[in-house]
Write an enzyme that holds these catalytic residues in place. Structure first.
Site, mmCIF file in Angstrom:
data_model
loop_
_atom_site.group_PDB
_atom_site.id
_atom_site.type_symbol
_atom_site.label_atom_id
_atom_site.label_comp_id
_atom_site.label_asym_id
_atom_site.label_seq_id
_atom_site.Cartn_x
_atom_site.Cartn_y
_atom_site.Cartn_z
ATOM 1 N N HIS A 82 0.921 -1.143 -0.074
ATOM 2 C CA HIS A 82 -0.079 0.088 -0.116
ATOM 3 C C HIS A 82 1.091 1.441 -0.154
ATOM 4 O O HIS A 82 0.486 2.258 -0.627
ATOM 5 C CB HIS A 82 -0.984 -0.082 1.264
ATOM 6 N N HIS A 245 -9.361 -2.142 -4.927
ATOM 7 C CA HIS A 245 -8.376 -2.428 -4.019
ATOM 8 C C HIS A 245 -7.481 -3.490 -4.785
ATOM 9 O O HIS A 245 -6.015 -3.141 -4.553
ATOM 10 C CB HIS A 245 -8.749 -3.061 -2.641
ATOM 11 N N ASP A 249 -3.422 -2.838 -5.015
ATOM 12 C CA ASP A 249 -2.213 -3.670 -4.760
ATOM 13 C C ASP A 249 -1.350 -3.840 -5.949
ATOM 14 O O ASP A 249 -0.095 -3.984 -5.602
ATOM 15 C CB ASP A 249 -3.036 -5.294 -4.147
ATOM 16 N N HIS A 272 -1.097 -10.815 -5.129
ATOM 17 C CA HIS A 272 0.554 -10.703 -4.856
ATOM 18 C C HIS A 272 1.622 -11.720 -5.511
ATOM 19 O O HIS A 272 2.548 -11.251 -6.079
ATOM 20 C CB HIS A 272 0.849 -10.577 -3.235
HETATM 21 ZN ZN LIG Z 1 -3.862 -4.492 -0.185
#
Ligand SMILES: [Zn+2]
Length: 311
Positions: A82, A245, A249, A272
């Site tokens: 973030h 969101h 990310d 991720h």
């Molecule tokens: Zn996040």
């Protein structure tokens, strides 16, 4: 010349880590041209520097975690995405991040607090050309089959565009916007993306806590969802906050490359792990990318030349 940027002054933040639940202090400091973003663990007997690089990522299970050289046994900093997203959004190239624990504070679960913090410290141009990582050919990662299929890809593009589609098969998430397209040069990072919060499911909380994860999580720093609905009393900040969101990310995860990309990123159900695999695959192929600078700002993608815009 389109120039690199750093902070004008030092700024600080205090909070708790989402996973560790530990109190942590951050001190963000200006850094010289070509330093990149460097985390410094100042709580250790000997401070340890962890430069942000694609190959310093050592864990991507719940967040993006880095350590020197990606060594899993070395001191680490988790949940950097973030803050990295906010740095990308403000076009910050060089920064020292002194940190007193192994996790970046979650603050309100979005990047809006980091954007506010960085903008309050002020942003300064430096006398060195800003470098962009230009994607020259399409690179793609696919995983899983059928219901579990997910993918992410990068394609050549004169700008930095993000397209993300979620598919959770959950009533509360399916009722929101499933796909978001965001162009960095639009100047709307702060308004459109930064306020989107991380989210979690009550059914996962017990299992994650037993593994030492989400110990700092609460409705103050995440959207919490049970089997049917969002539990936060105030509801959502955007109609498509979940997909946004995921873009927040992805911006942070890709900025781990050390430079803004000139590319169109598209992902279906990525995260991720997939983002870091995509970055590694791109950078492993010397024909797939090059570093470029813009002596003539007019040749840079639209929006990238403004000083500290909200992108
Ligand atoms: Zn996040």
């Amino acid at each position: 010349m389109l120039k690199q940027r750093t902070l004008k002054s030092i700024t600080r933040a205090v909070g708790v880590g989402l996973h560790s639940g530990q109190r942590v202090e951050l001190t963000l400091r200006p850094a010289a041209p070509n330093t990149g973003i460097v985390f410094r663990r100042v709580d250790l007997p000997q401070p340890v520097d962890i430069p942000v690089r694609f190959d310093s990522v050592c864990d991507t299970r719940m967040a993006s975690t880095i350590s020197p050289g990606g060594d899993p046994g070395a001191p680490k900093v988790q949940t950097i995405e973030h803050l990295m997203s906010a740095c990308a959004g403000l076009g910050l190239d060089n920064l020292y991040v002194d940190i007193t624990a192994d996790e970046v504070p979650i603050l309100d679960g979005s990047s809006a607090s980091f954007v506010f913090l960085l903008q309050s410290a002020g942003i300064e141009q430096q006398n060195a050309a800003k470098k962009f990582l230009r994607v020259k050919k399409t690179v793609e990662i696919r995983e899983g089959e059928g219901e579990r299929a997910m993918w992410a890809k990068l394609e050549p593009h004169h700008g930095w565009r993000f397209t993300f589609e979620i598919a959770f098969n959950h009533p509360a998430l399916d009722a929101t916007g499933q796909q978001v397209v965001f162009e960095m040069g639009s100047g709307r990072y702060k308004q459109e993306i930064a306020r989107a919060r991380t989210f979690g499911f009550t059914k996962d909380v017990e299992a994650m806590r037993s593994r030492g994860l989400t110990l700092g999580g609460s409705m103050d720093n995440a959207i919490v969802i049970d089997d049917y609905r969002v539990l936060n009393a105030d509801g959502l900040r955007y109609d498509d906050e979940f997909a946004k969101h995921k873009i927040l990310d992805a911006i942070g995860d890709l900025y781990i490359a050390g430079h803004p990309l000139l590319a169109a990123y598209t992902s279906f159900k990525g995260g991720h792990a997939l983002n870091n695999k995509l970055l590694r695959k791109l950078l492993a192929d010397a024909d797939a990318w090059e570093l470029v600078t813009f002596e003539d700002e007019a040749k840079a993608p639209a929006g990238f030349a403004q000083l500290a815009p909200a992108w």
